[in-house]
Design an enzyme around this catalytic site. Structure first.
Site, PDB file in Angstrom:
ATOM      1  N   SER A   1      -3.962   2.356 -24.736  1.00 18.35           N
ATOM      2  CA  SER A   1      -3.088   2.732 -25.173  1.00 18.35           C
ATOM      3  C   SER A   1      -4.396   4.819 -25.533  1.00 18.35           C
ATOM      4  O   SER A   1      -5.163   4.249 -25.696  1.00 18.35           O
ATOM      5  CB  SER A   1      -3.780   2.216 -26.774  1.00 18.35           C
ATOM      6  OG  SER A   1      -4.750   1.911 -27.283  1.00 18.35           O
ATOM      7  N   LYS A   2      -3.544   5.168 -25.751  1.00 20.51           N
ATOM      8  CA  LYS A   2      -3.914   6.815 -26.002  1.00 20.51           C
ATOM      9  C   LYS A   2      -4.727   6.547 -27.699  1.00 20.51           C
ATOM     10  O   LYS A   2      -5.653   7.779 -27.082  1.00 20.51           O
ATOM     11  CB  LYS A   2      -3.299   8.139 -26.396  1.00 20.51           C
ATOM     12  CG  LYS A   2      -2.242   7.397 -27.502  1.00 20.51           C
ATOM     13  CD  LYS A   2      -0.856   8.595 -26.993  1.00 20.51           C
ATOM     14  CE  LYS A   2      -0.122   8.329 -28.173  1.00 20.51           C
ATOM     15  NZ  LYS A   2       1.422   8.862 -27.544  1.00 20.51           N
ATOM     16  N   ARG A   3      -5.037   5.667 -28.023  1.00 17.98           N
ATOM     17  CA  ARG A   3      -5.611   5.733 -29.011  1.00 17.98           C
ATOM     18  C   ARG A   3      -7.557   5.766 -29.046  1.00 17.98           C
ATOM     19  O   ARG A   3      -8.119   5.825 -29.662  1.00 17.98           O
ATOM     20  CB  ARG A   3      -5.481   4.982 -30.230  1.00 17.98           C
ATOM     21  CG  ARG A   3      -4.053   5.875 -31.145  1.00 17.98           C
ATOM     22  CD  ARG A   3      -4.688   6.513 -31.821  1.00 17.98           C
ATOM     23  NE  ARG A   3      -3.301   7.177 -32.236  1.00 17.98           N
ATOM     24  CZ  ARG A   3      -2.948   7.814 -33.051  1.00 17.98           C
ATOM     25  NH1 ARG A   3      -2.490   7.280 -33.378  1.00 17.98           N
ATOM     26  NH2 ARG A   3      -1.875   8.920 -33.514  1.00 17.98           N
TER      27      ARG A   3
ATOM     28  N   ARG B   1      -9.468  12.523 -30.795  1.00 12.82           N
ATOM     29  CA  ARG B   1      -9.835  11.438 -31.601  1.00 12.82           C
ATOM     30  C   ARG B   1     -11.185  10.461 -30.942  1.00 12.82           C
ATOM     31  O   ARG B   1     -11.619   9.422 -31.528  1.00 12.82           O
ATOM     32  CB  ARG B   1      -9.115  10.178 -29.531  1.00 12.82           C
ATOM     33  CG  ARG B   1      -8.075  10.316 -29.848  1.00 12.82           C
ATOM     34  CD  ARG B   1      -7.111   9.671 -28.287  1.00 12.82           C
ATOM     35  NE  ARG B   1      -5.493  10.113 -28.086  1.00 12.82           N
ATOM     36  CZ  ARG B   1      -5.181  10.873 -27.317  1.00 12.82           C
ATOM     37  NH1 ARG B   1      -5.854  11.610 -26.315  1.00 12.82           N
ATOM     38  NH2 ARG B   1      -4.166  11.456 -27.222  1.00 12.82           N
TER      39      ARG B   1
END
Ligand code: GLU
Length: 497
Positions: free
Chosen positions: A266-268, A484
């Site tokens: 996931s991009k997180r 992030r």
């Protein structure tokens, strides 16, 4: 109805079918790589099809970025929207007539039906099912409408969707579907767990399920090699193949890439945009090598150096049937190590050329120069004003990023909101400004607090060239990655409760 010759003897044709809904994803490259290798090993064809029927999620620039990223990685296709081919068009939005005709065939043979339920009715049914702790399913209201009712609805212009009639129904009493997955063997789904999925939406666009099956058949795809998240859709596809009287392709469902904590990538937790990897200065050879290491398709090496191989070597030695089902971990530390290996192996000239074509390109440097010309007193200060454009990580201390009147907790919560909003924002100064201001108003953050926090995160400092212009030059993928990483670093520093 046409039925293809036996799939096991047909010349191999594989495809990837990305949807242009955002940045090109590492998962697309991973599945693309396996398809590419599979085709090249068997003298087959590798097709690129654009699945753009979800108009709500469509992003205009996405298709071109998919092309650019796959070409950057060397995964060239034999047929596709931009290169043509005998089975086109290769963009689903240009094939709506084909889907409509096929949908009519299903309506005529009773394997699909029109559903006139309104959104409110569906919502009410869903709530009832939730209350009864049942999985949300279409309750079948329109499955047995009389011809007279259907005709009256059509004459009145009532909007409808078309749904698949999952058996049992008149003429087909089967209660489960079994198909073979080449990595897993037989998989059976009880029809009590298979919904009467929408095939054609009220806007006249097909859903993924109908378009995907029709295209795979008409494009004579022999092997559907895709991510395992589609396994639960496959029984619906198999029912459609049967309803049309078509030969099934072979299905290969690849394990999903995982974050370090084993959750679905996931991009997180990882940069997932291929644009990020290109702009941050990864070499395509390293990225493709890294993806080839995932899942065990290459024979095990004896040491780190044997983990290095080219696309050509993969075509020689990769075995798709050896892919292990445990989710391969996308370990960025390992990719960085591998990229370092590739960079060190370059000749000094090629290393310099790599820098000059990416993080020090003329284009990049000239855009940055334009941002600092009005605020510079000595050319030698250029680095002072612009180092954040050239650094990989920028981690401001709380002194720099924390607004005077805000707690650490609320500041980090707001920074997370900024990230969420910016992920969905077009990357122009006007769009960024509007999105950020709207968020600030909603959350009661002044423009100054809002922009200062973001400035600190992106530039590491309270003073910088114009922030939004800088973010546009730095790029969406890298800016979001920086945000992030800031949040991630703060989480690590937070005292354990
Ligand atoms: N459009 C689907 C995707 O974006 C294709 C899945 C498939 O390969 O069937 O992943």
């Amino acid at each position: 109805m046409t039925t293809s010759s036996n799939i096991s003897e047909a010349p191999v044709r594989v495809r990837i079918a990305p949807s242009p809904t955002g940045d090109p994803h590492v998962g697309t490259a991973y599945i693309g790589l396996i398809n590419y290798i599979y085709a090249r090993q068997r003298g087959g064809k590798f097709v690129l099809r654009i699945e753009d029927t979800d108009r709500a999620r469509f992003v205009a620039t996405s298709e071109q970025e998919i092309f650019n990223s796959l070409r950057w990685l060397g995964l060239t296709w034999d047929e596709g929207p931009d290169v043509g081919g005998p089975y086109g068009p290769y963009r689903q939005s240009e094939r709506t007539e084909i889907y409509r005709e096929h949908c009519d065939l299903l309506l005529a043979n009773g394997t699909a039906y029109r559903c006139f339920c309104t959104a409110d009715e569906l919502e009410a049914a869903r709530k009832q099912q939730m209350a009864a702790k049942l999985p949300p399913r279409y309750p079948g209201t329109c499955r047995h409408l009389s011809t007279a009712t259907i005709e009256a609805n059509l004459a009145a212009g009532t909007p409808f969707v078309v749904r698949i009639a999952v058996p049992p129904h008149a003429g087909d009493a089967t209660t489960s579907t079994t198909f073979r997955d080449e990595l897993r063997g037989d998989i059976t789904f009880e029809h009590s767990n298979v919904d009467d999925q929408v095939l054609m939406k009220s806007d006249g666009f097909p859903t993924y399920h109908l378009a995907n099956v029709v295209d795979d058949h008409l494009m004579q795809i022999t092997d559907v090699i895709r991510a395992e998240e589609w396994i639960s859709s496959t029984p619906k596809h198999v029912l459609l193949y049967r309803a049309f009287g078509w030969q099934l392709p072979r299905f290969w469902h690849m394990p999903l890439l995982r974050n370090l904590d084993k959750s679905k990538i996931s991009k997180r937790k990882n940069p997932v945009s291929l644009i990020y990897y290109r702009q941050a200065g990864f070499l395509p050879e390293a990225v493709i090598n890294f993806l080839g290491l995932m899942g065990g398709g290459m024979p095990e090496g004896t040491g780190p150096v044997t983990e290095k191989f080219s696309l050509e070597e993969m075509v020689e030695r990769f075995r798709v049937e050896n892919i292990r089902l445990g989710g391969p971990v996308f370990d960025l530390t390992k990719l960085r190590w591998l990229n370092g290996e590739y960079l060190r192996a370059l000749s000094p000239e090629n290393f310099y050329a790599a820098l000059r074509s990416t993080v020090l390109s003329d284009d990049y440097l000239s855009q940055i120069a334009a941002l600092v010309q009005t605020r510079i007193e000595m050319l030698g200060e250029f680095g002072n004003l612009t180092h954040f454009f050239f650094a990989d990580d920028i981690l401001p201390t709380a002194e720099v990023f924390l607004p005077k009147k805000r707690t650490l907790e609320e500041t980090l919560a707001f920074a997370a909101e900024q990230l969420t909003v910016l992920e969905a924002t077009e990357w122009t100064t006007a769009a960024l400004e509007q999105a950020l201001k709207k968020l600030g108003e909603e959350k009661g953050w002044s423009v100054k607090e809002n922009f200062m926090l973001l400035r600190a995160i992106i530039t590491g400092s309270t003073m910088s060239p114009p922030l939004l212009e800088s973010m546009v030059v730095f790029g969406k993928a890298r800016s979001l990655d920086r945000m992030r990483r800031f949040l991630e670093a703060q989480k690590k520093q937070a005292p354990k409760k």
